[in-house]
Design an enzyme around this catalytic site. Sequence first.
Site, PDB file in Angstrom:
ATOM      1  N   HIS A 118      36.944  84.181 -25.624  1.00  0.00           N
ATOM      2  CA  HIS A 118      35.478  84.072 -25.525  1.00  0.00           C
ATOM      3  C   HIS A 118      34.812  85.438 -25.660  1.00  0.00           C
ATOM      4  CE1 HIS A 118      35.175  85.735 -21.406  1.00  0.00           C
ATOM      5  NE2 HIS A 118      36.301  85.066 -21.140  1.00  0.00           N
TER       6      HIS A 118
ATOM      7  N   CYS B  34      41.757  85.621 -19.582  1.00  0.00           N
ATOM      8  CA  CYS B  34      41.261  85.216 -20.903  1.00  0.00           C
ATOM      9  C   CYS B  34      41.424  86.354 -21.904  1.00  0.00           C
ATOM     10  CB  CYS B  34      39.777  84.827 -20.820  1.00  0.00           C
ATOM     11  SG  CYS B  34      39.461  83.342 -19.854  1.00  0.00           S
TER      12      CYS B  34
END
Length: 387
Positions: free
Chosen positions: A316, A334
């Site tokens: 992201h 992430c």
Amino acid sequence: MLLLLTLATVVVLVAGCTSGGSTATGGQRGEDAAPTVPPPSITTNPADRASDVSPLTPIDVSVTNGTLERVSMVNPAGEQVDGELAPDATSWKATEPLGYGKTYMISTTAAGQTGEPVNRTSSFTTVEPEALAYPSMNPLAGETIGVGQPLAIYFGESIEDKQAAEDVISVKTDPGVEGTFYWFSDTEVHWRPEEFWTPGTTISMDIDVYGKDLGNGVYGEEDREATFTIGDSVIARADGASHQMTVEINGEVVRTMPISMGEPEFASNNGVHVVTEQHESYEMDSSTYGLSPDEGGYVTTVEYATRISTGGEFVHAAPWSVGDQGNRNVSHGCINLSTENARWFYDTFSKGDVVIQTNTGGPELEPWDGFGDWQIPWEEWQTGGAV
């Protein structure tokens, strides 16, 4: 005088033989009389008052010594069940599936060569399952998926007879490829080949489960079928040591981007990840995987979020970590990208595409975490089926 008496005796004997011949002739006429014709005999399958009949059982009516004039089969609501009469009118069969736990009535009239028509009425009851298992599937019909997408079937009930469940699932591919099943739980089974799919492969999956006994009183609720297509080979390789990610499309490197992965306390998982979903805007709440804000967690809305594990790993946009991207790992697990790179990744990747993470300093991705199927070696995968 004696001679005349003897001749008279001969005459009487001859006359006696002639009378006997007349009696025999009368017997011959009796043998020429028409034999008795048996009445029509009607047979139904299943037998009258049969119970626990599978709704897939062939339902038929037949007659000997006659022809069928009328066959009426009705369900509990009094509605006719469709059927087909043979051209010679000696048999009839039902042509539509039956329901579970229902009593059906069959009324038949047959005509013979002589005498009155013969009528017969019978009934039977279909099996009443303890529970019905609905088979959900991923991917869905018509989808174009990436080369890493396994075929997943999720049953609505626990399956005791896993071989029976596998037997109702048909997977056909063009071009052909060998693959097999692996059970992740009593309700979830996956099918995949040894290697990633070949781009352009067409896959047809049929789940013919209705009416099938899956063990322990569980039966299939509904048949399913779907056809999918494998798109381009899109594979990202994220390296936690170099802090770089390269993207290959059909084997050609098309982009290299600086990244930041999980910091040591929240190190990212090594291994083959598969894209499962994407969100242009997504609220990330660390408490969903056990880390509350009081313990250093977060609730943050991010842009261009591509999920690669159910455990919370995404690719992201993270504009706040751009200075760290390419230099060090600072995320909670992430893959952080700049907004521009995250947008490109979001537009380029889709369901079933692959992200391979290495040198993260973290554990191996668990096979059950998202679609971690490729974490299971082929030799082990082949042992995960019903047999």
